[in-house]
Design an enzyme around this catalytic site. Structure first.
Site, PDB file in Angstrom:
ATOM      1  N   LYS A  85       0.778  -1.250   0.133  1.00 22.74           N
ATOM      2  CA  LYS A  85      -0.264  -0.093   0.197  1.00 22.74           C
ATOM      3  C   LYS A  85       0.663   1.320  -0.146  1.00 22.74           C
ATOM      4  O   LYS A  85       1.815   0.816   0.697  1.00 22.74           O
ATOM      5  CB  LYS A  85      -0.960   0.245   1.524  1.00 22.74           C
ATOM      6  CG  LYS A  85      -2.262   0.679   1.002  1.00 22.74           C
ATOM      7  CD  LYS A  85      -2.929   0.417   0.662  1.00 22.74           C
ATOM      8  CE  LYS A  85      -4.115   1.259   0.079  1.00 22.74           C
ATOM      9  NZ  LYS A  85      -5.805  -0.115  -0.015  1.00 22.74           N
TER      10      LYS A  85
HETATM   11  N1  GLU Z   1      -7.592   0.060  -2.947  1.00 21.57           N
HETATM   12  C1  GLU Z   1      -8.115  -1.489  -3.532  1.00 21.57           C
HETATM   13  C2  GLU Z   1      -8.094  -1.982  -2.334  1.00 21.57           C
HETATM   14  O1  GLU Z   1      -8.013  -1.537  -0.956  1.00 21.57           O
HETATM   15  C3  GLU Z   1      -7.419  -1.765  -4.768  1.00 21.57           C
HETATM   16  C4  GLU Z   1      -6.015  -2.335  -4.684  1.00 21.57           C
HETATM   17  C5  GLU Z   1      -5.601  -3.127  -5.799  1.00 21.57           C
HETATM   18  O2  GLU Z   1      -6.199  -2.796  -6.373  1.00 21.57           O
HETATM   19  O3  GLU Z   1      -4.350  -3.462  -5.941  1.00 21.57           O
HETATM   20  O4  GLU Z   1      -8.618  -3.464  -1.914  1.00 21.57           O
END
Ligand code: GLU
Length: 401
Positions: A99
């Site tokens: 993240k």
């Molecule tokens: N931000 C989204 C999540 O928390 C998608 C993450 C992604 O597709 O890599 O799952």
């Protein structure tokens, strides 16, 4: 996710986790703290902290969104990266958990400033992106436009997902998380409430990307969406809200408030409905209000909407919670399809994307429900046990433990 030590120790009672694995999973593999300094016009320089965390990459490269949020901290990004490790493992997607985030208020930025910040961020972590070590996607405060900027800086289609369809994104990615939340709610209604989704009443907190698409899919499945809120307040109609009309109202006025009878966010969380879907921010179901929840089932659309204390209260009260790592995994499942299409050059349709989301979520849901029923543990603990098991297996195969 509260104290990881406590959480994994609790799981250790359900399954045996090798001590070395606990040691590795209790901390992030890699953390980067960056300081952005970006000139956005002749008079303005914006500075902001930025963070990138890889929680675990035993199963594949670090995957997870980029968040723009004021007051963002390293510990929040760390927590979210960890959730991605479990989400990808539970749904069998060949990625690890990562993240990133920039501590800025996206609402205070012009589109140009947002692009410049994104470009600078790409420059700072360029080698992580070009090697495919970290594959970003949208999260709170970012969307397809920001992903297009990343693509524009690198010209590598598979280095980022959640791109606009015109720039190599897949149709269906934008609404993918909502699709998955609705599917998880449909499965949970059948299994846990013994009802079809078309017979259920639903309240949704949040009308951003996740909340709005969840509402649309649930309405089209015949559910009665009686309440929806955003950060300014909520709208309630016991006969069901017209989600399309509500979207138009929000586009015109900037909020769902004023569309129907007004209710507060706190009131929405304690409505007497079949299904409550927190799809906004973290920590909304907590010690102070979990006792007031009257919904029969909770489906977590947001990441981490229930605090550990809130979770304990809901557990004691016998209200089932479908955890975020299952319920909101539709986004990363679609990201996986986009990444695969980008690498192979294939073309994918929205119905194929929806089909894969539904299939992956159903498989994980059934595994989770079976384990929970067999062992008499919560759905969250069952989902975590499956995910941790997959990650431990990968770490063993790689000789890490
Ligand atoms: N931000 C989204 C999540 O928390 C998608 C993450 C992604 O597709 O890599 O799952």
């Amino acid at each position: 996710m509260g104290e990881p030590e406590g959480k994994l120790a609790v799981l250790n009672r359900v399954m045996r986790i090798p001590p070395r694995a606990i040691e590795l999973l209790e901390r992030a593999e890699k953390e980067m703290i960056l300081f952005l300094n970006v000139r956005v016009d002749d008079r303005t320089v914006i500075t902001a902290d930025a963070f990138v965390v890889y929680h675990n990459t035993a199963r594949g490269p670090a995957k997870g969104g980029i968040r723009f949020a004021p007051n963002l901290t390293l510990s929040e990004v760390r927590d979210l990266a960890e959730r991605m490790t479990w989400k990808t493992a539970l749904t069998g997607i060949p990625f690890g958990g990562g993240k990133s985030g920039i501590a800025v208020d996206p609402k205070s930025l012009t589109p140009y400033a947002k692009r410049e910040i994104m470009r600078e961020f790409v420059h700072l972590i360029r080698s992580e992106l070009v090697t495919g070590s970290y594959i970003p996607a949208p999260d709170l405060g970012t969307g397809p436009r920001e992903m297009a900027v990343i693509y524009g800086e690198l010209h590598i289609p598979e280095c980022v997902t959640g791109k606009p369809v015109a720039v190599g994104g897949v149709p269906g990615r934008r609404e993918a998380t909502g699709r998955g939340v609705a599917t998880a709610a449909r499965l949970a209604a059948q299994r846990m409430l013994g009802k079809e989704i078309s017979e259920c009443t639903v309240a949704i907190q949040g009308f951003g990307n996740v909340g709005s698409w969840t509402a649309r899919f649930l309405s089209s499945m015949g559910a009665k969406v009686v309440a929806i809120s955003d950060s300014k307040g909520g709208a309630f109609d016991g006969d069901g809200l017209d989600v399309e009309e509500l979207s138009k109202h929000k586009a015109e006025t900037g909020s769902v408030v004023g569309f129907a009878e007004e209710i507060s966010n706190e009131e929405l969380l304690s409505l007497d409905v079949d299904i409550l879907i927190p799809a906004a921010v973290e920590g909304v179901l907590r010690e102070g209000n979990a006792g007031d929840v009257r919904a029969k089932l909770i489906v977590e659309g947001a990441n981490g909407p229930t605090t550990p204390e809130g979770d304990e209260i809901l557990r004691e009260r016998g209200i089932p919670v479908i955890p975020d790592i299952l319920a909101n995994s539709g986004g990363v499942i679609a990201s996986y399809i986009e990444w695969r299409s980008a690498k192979s050059g294939s073309i994918t349709s929205a119905s194929e994307v929806y089909g894969t989301i539904d299939e992956r979520i159903k498989l994980a849901f059934e595994r989770m429900a079976k384990l929970s029923e067999e062992r008499g543990i919560s759905y969250r603990d069952a989902a975590m046990a499956i995910a941790v098991g997959e990650v431990v297996r990968a770490m063993e195969e790689r000789g890490w433990i």
